[in-house]
Design an enzyme around this catalytic site. Structure first.
Site, PDB file in Angstrom:
ATOM      1  N   ASP A   1      -3.718   4.416  -1.592  1.00  0.00           N
ATOM      2  CA  ASP A   1      -4.532   5.038  -0.551  1.00  0.00           C
ATOM      3  C   ASP A   1      -4.460   6.552  -0.776  1.00  0.00           C
ATOM      4  O   ASP A   1      -5.315   7.121  -1.487  1.00  0.00           O
ATOM      5  CB  ASP A   1      -3.977   4.597   0.829  1.00  0.00           C
ATOM      6  CG  ASP A   1      -4.619   5.265   2.029  1.00  0.00           C
ATOM      7  OD1 ASP A   1      -5.450   6.163   1.851  1.00  0.00           O
ATOM      8  OD2 ASP A   1      -4.285   4.894   3.183  1.00  0.00           O
TER       9      ASP A   1
ATOM     10  N   GLU B   1       0.821  -1.212   0.000  1.00  0.00           N
ATOM     11  CA  GLU B   1       0.000   0.000   0.000  1.00  0.00           C
ATOM     12  C   GLU B   1       0.855   1.263   0.000  1.00  0.00           C
ATOM     13  O   GLU B   1       1.756   1.403   0.833  1.00  0.00           O
ATOM     14  CB  GLU B   1      -0.921  -0.039   1.231  1.00  0.00           C
ATOM     15  CG  GLU B   1      -1.918   1.104   1.328  1.00  0.00           C
ATOM     16  CD  GLU B   1      -2.883   0.919   2.506  1.00  0.00           C
ATOM     17  OE1 GLU B   1      -3.031  -0.219   2.995  1.00  0.00           O
ATOM     18  OE2 GLU B   1      -3.467   1.924   2.934  1.00  0.00           O
TER      19      GLU B   1
ATOM     20  N   GLY C   1      -9.098   2.810   7.256  1.00  0.00           N
ATOM     21  CA  GLY C   1      -9.481   3.399   8.535  1.00  0.00           C
ATOM     22  C   GLY C   1      -8.572   4.561   8.877  1.00  0.00           C
ATOM     23  O   GLY C   1      -7.462   4.669   8.349  1.00  0.00           O
TER      24      GLY C   1
ATOM     25  N   LYS D   1     -11.268   5.545   1.525  1.00  0.00           N
ATOM     26  CA  LYS D   1     -11.542   6.174   2.813  1.00  0.00           C
ATOM     27  C   LYS D   1     -12.536   7.294   2.561  1.00  0.00           C
ATOM     28  O   LYS D   1     -12.292   8.149   1.699  1.00  0.00           O
ATOM     29  CB  LYS D   1     -10.262   6.752   3.424  1.00  0.00           C
ATOM     30  CG  LYS D   1      -9.296   5.694   3.946  1.00  0.00           C
ATOM     31  CD  LYS D   1      -8.029   6.313   4.489  1.00  0.00           C
ATOM     32  CE  LYS D   1      -7.100   5.225   5.027  1.00  0.00           C
ATOM     33  NZ  LYS D   1      -5.743   5.762   5.272  1.00  0.00           N
TER      34      LYS D   1
HETATM   35  O1  OSB Z   1      -2.666   4.708   5.842  1.00  0.00           O
HETATM   36  O2  OSB Z   1      -4.286   3.438   6.343  1.00  0.00           O
HETATM   37  C1  OSB Z   1      -3.502   4.365   6.655  1.00  0.00           C
HETATM   38  C2  OSB Z   1      -4.155   5.390  10.269  1.00  0.00           C
HETATM   39  C3  OSB Z   1      -3.947   6.746  10.200  1.00  0.00           C
HETATM   40  C4  OSB Z   1      -3.551   7.287   9.008  1.00  0.00           C
HETATM   41  C5  OSB Z   1      -3.385   6.497   7.878  1.00  0.00           C
HETATM   42  C6  OSB Z   1      -3.627   5.136   7.935  1.00  0.00           C
HETATM   43  C7  OSB Z   1      -3.980   4.570   9.165  1.00  0.00           C
HETATM   44  C8  OSB Z   1      -4.174   3.151   9.351  1.00  0.00           C
HETATM   45  C9  OSB Z   1      -5.017   2.731  10.519  1.00  0.00           C
HETATM   46  O3  OSB Z   1      -3.643   2.287   8.696  1.00  0.00           O
HETATM   47  C10 OSB Z   1      -6.266   2.088  10.095  1.00  0.00           C
HETATM   48  C11 OSB Z   1      -7.172   1.920  11.272  1.00  0.00           C
HETATM   49  O4  OSB Z   1      -7.012   0.931  11.972  1.00  0.00           O
HETATM   50  O5  OSB Z   1      -8.053   2.799  11.493  1.00  0.00           O
HETATM   51 MG    MG Z   2      -2.804   3.543   4.074  1.00  0.00          MG
END
Ligand code: OSB
Ligand code: MG
Length: 376
Positions: free
Chosen positions: A239, A214, A291, A263
């Protein structure tokens, strides 16, 4: 028609049950902007997923607060809306600031579902009664601590383990994890920690049979991810780079990724999230729901979104207890032994927001109301 009478903004401070470390830093306490909209005696909540600092995206809690108070809420109050789908047009003049927009838009969708007395999942076109869950595991103080964490999450039933990685916390770690668990569904997330000089290094990860890698490169890039994908058998998942449907189309067409993490906050709310989901689905690209360390309010919206048909891979949406000692919704989000969350069938999000608990966590508030309109 929905008429929005008022928008209430509040910031809450909530300590995480466990610190979360990514390639851009450690989070121990969350500052969170919540919005509550009032319409005709009903009320609905939205969560802004912007972090305390503009590290994941350009937005932060403070920029989102100002943009919501000064630009977005005034455009929303007093408006007659068909539903959440009307928000993007209302907000269009304001560029970017998608996390701030999403908090309001998602609340309007929630309100619309309440008015129609249907579940949010049904209203969005959801088809799943349960959603498959994975976990995102932050960078740990030691490899031993990580191994213990993974064992716990597998024991709890989670279907996929995602490891946060960065230079110095990658190949060695993947190697150790794969030696102990040769067959689990495993992926990694670099949050843009690598550069083109690292391509040979990343190409070695094919041997770990990861479900995906990712966002290894820049947060705003397609071209170099496409160059990297040519060197990999492992799918890249984007992402940060995917802000909207057009980005998804460009990324898919360039083969910059073969999987997309959606997201709600990153794409600006339910309307655009559904559009990205559909565009990917039509092109055979699976998606999953990411998340942002949400409270139950954002989590409930993620669950509703994840009920759509092309959310075919386990997401990062997991149990409340992994984040909070006490969540701000009831019931808490729980995950079954099979690693699934049941999509609520009740009206709206299907969860009750715990106003008293929120009240106790609130550190600032502001209300935006419609100016009395003069009838000609
Ligand atoms: O890149 O998915 C991400 C948390 C904060 C900012 C970016 C990310 C994340 C997570 C956590 O990977 C996902 C979660 O458990 O909410
Ligand atoms: Mg991510």
């Amino acid at each position: 028609m929905l008429t929005i009478d008022a928008v209430h903004l509040r910031e809450i401070n909530m300590p995480l049950a466990f610190p979360f470390e990514t390639s851009f830093g450690i989070t121990t306490t969350r500052r969170i902007l919540l919005v509550e909209i009032e319409s005709d005696g009903l009320t609905a909540w939205g969560e802004c997923v912007a972090g305390e600092h503009p590290y994941f995206s350009e937005e932060s809690v403070d920029t989102a607060w100002i943009v919501t108070e000064q630009e977005l809420a005034p455009r929303l109050v007093g408006q007659d809306l068909v539903g959440g789908g009307g928000c993007p047009a209302l907000f269009r003049q304001v560029r970017g600031n998608r996390m701030a927009k999403a908090a309001l838009e998602n609340a309007v969708w929630d309100l619309e579902a309440q008015k129609k007395r249907v579940s949010l999942a049904d209203m969005l076109g959801g088809t799943r009664s349960v959603i498959p869950c994975g976990v995102s595991i932050g960078i740990q103080p030691s490899p031993a601590a990580l191994m213990e964490k993974i064992a716990e999450e597998l024991e709890a039933g989670y279907q996929r383990i995602k490891l946060k990685c960065k230079p110095g916390w990658d190949t060695e770690i993947f190697d150790q994890v794969r030696k102990r668990w040769p067959n689990i569904r495993l992926s990694c997330d670099a949050n843009s920690a690598y550069r083109v000089v690292d391509i040979d290094h990343i190409a070695e990860w094919d041997r770990f049979d990861l479900m995906m890698i990712e966002q290894p490169l820049w947060y705003d890039d397609f071209y170099f991810h496409s160059m990297l994908q040519k060197r990999l058998d492992t799918p890249i998942c984007l992402d940060e780079s995917i802000r909207n449907r057009r980005d998804a189309l460009a990324a898919i067409d360039m083969d910059s990724c073969r999987i997309i993490n959606i997201k709600l906050g990153r794409v600006g709310g339910f309307s655009e999230a559904v559009a990205v989901h559909n565009a990917a689905g039509e092109r055979g690209v699976p998606v999953w729901c990411g998340g942002m360390l949400e409270t139950g309010i954002g989590r409930a919206h993620n669950i509703a979104l994840s009920s759509l048909p092309n959310f075919s891979l386990p997401g990062d949406v997991s149990a409340s207890r992994r984040y909070w000692i006490e969540d701000i919704i009831e019931p808490e989000v729980t995950v079954s032994r099979e690693g699934e969350i049941a999509v609520p069938e009740g009206i709206g999000s299907g969860y009750t927001v715990l106003r008293d608990r929120i009240e106790a966590l609130t550190v600032r508030r502001q209300t935006v109301r419609a100016a009395a309109r003069v009838m000609a």
